[in-house]
Design an enzyme around this catalytic site. Structure first.
Site, short mmCIF file in Angstrom:
data_model
loop_
_atom_site.label_atom_id
_atom_site.label_comp_id
_atom_site.label_asym_id
_atom_site.label_seq_id
_atom_site.Cartn_x
_atom_site.Cartn_y
_atom_site.Cartn_z
N HIS A 222 27.87 60.57 42.07
CA HIS A 222 26.90 59.93 41.17
C HIS A 222 26.08 61.03 40.49
O HIS A 222 25.76 62.05 41.10
CB HIS A 222 25.98 58.99 41.96
N GLU B 148 29.75 56.64 33.89
CA GLU B 148 28.31 56.41 33.77
C GLU B 148 27.70 57.53 32.91
O GLU B 148 27.34 58.59 33.45
CB GLU B 148 27.64 56.43 35.15
P1 13P Z 1 21.05 51.44 35.91
O1 13P Z 1 21.88 50.17 35.93
O2 13P Z 1 19.69 51.25 36.53
O3 13P Z 1 21.01 52.05 34.56
O4 13P Z 1 21.78 52.49 36.88
C1 13P Z 1 23.14 52.71 36.70
C2 13P Z 1 23.62 53.50 37.85
O5 13P Z 1 23.29 54.66 37.98
C3 13P Z 1 24.49 52.82 38.82
O6 13P Z 1 25.08 53.72 39.68
#
Ligand code: 13P
Length: 236
Positions: free
Chosen positions: A92, A160
């Protein structure tokens, strides 16, 4: 149906968890094993207890790159597997600040050896996006996963963009599809999107070539979660 992965990060409390799990357990209309809860490690046994009669799966938010040993404070993939986890989020962006690409590879290996399915996160910063370096950055983050996939291991990937996390911003569908198409040209793995997903935008985002969503902030609220899971259940 699309996968829905809730990443609570370092949020919640025992009280919030109890209420959330009780709601999930008593309203299972939309629940399948496509719903995955990535909880703070300390809450996993309690969640397993409350959700034992539901199909909801549990994920670790990270694992150690090591097997066993003198690593104070770390938790191994094997330990999460012992607690009944089926998945682990790896790499992450909030962890990549302190973890190398080599470490994410070792974490994925630990997961594979312990029977956890890794969900590898990849994503570019806003500066990298503006410098048109998105694919270059994603390629380097993805490389260990591609090697493991070639060896026959099933690893999911969550795109992401770092600038979309917690910002209320998302790429437009065209931008997501460009990355999804690039990914599908390299890998047969599941491809998930995460970054500011909420009940207002999830239906539109679901039109992209995606296998599901990784949701942070909006997944902490049971009612918002229920709305999003219901939409995911009805999406092709
Ligand atoms: P948000 O949905 O709060 O933007 O976070 C995304 C995330 O990092 C999920 O792992």
């Amino acid at each position: 149906m699309k996968n829905f992965i809730a990443n609570w990060k370092m949020n919640g409390s025992i009280e919030v968890l109890e209420t959330y799990c009780q709601h999930l357990a008593s309203n299972q209309e939309h629940l399948t094993d496509s719903m995955i809860l990535a909880l703070p490690a300390l809450y996993i046994p309690m969640a397993r207890h409350y959700l034992k009669n539901t199909p909801v799966a549990i994920a670790a938010q990270c694992v150690s790159a090591h097997n066993d040993g003198a690593y104070t404070g770390q938790l191994s993939a094997r330990m999460f597997a012992e607690l009944g986890c089926s998945y682990a989020i790896i790499g992450h962006s909030e962890r990549r600040e302190i973890e190398s690409i080599e470490s994410t590879k070792n974490q994925m290996l630990q997961c594979i050896h312990s029977g956890l399915k890794p969900i590898l996160c990849i994503g570019e910063t806003l500066q990298e996006k503006n410098e048109m370096k998105t694919i270059e950055i994603l390629t380097s983050q993805l490389q260990p996963m591609l090697t493991l996939e070639q060896q026959g291991h099933d690893i999911w990937v969550a795109y992401e963009p770092r600038w979309a996390i917690g910002s209320g911003l998302t790429p437009d569908n065209n931008e997501i599809n460009i990355v999804a198409d690039w990914f599908k040209g390299l890998s047969a793995a599941k491809f998930i999107y995460g970054g500011s997903v909420n009940p207002d935008n999830i239906e539109n985002l679901a039109k992209c070539t995606l296998d599901g969503f990784l949701v942070g902030g909006a997944s902490l609220d049971y009612n918002l979660t229920n709305q999003m899971v219901s939409i995911c259940t009805h999406c092709s």
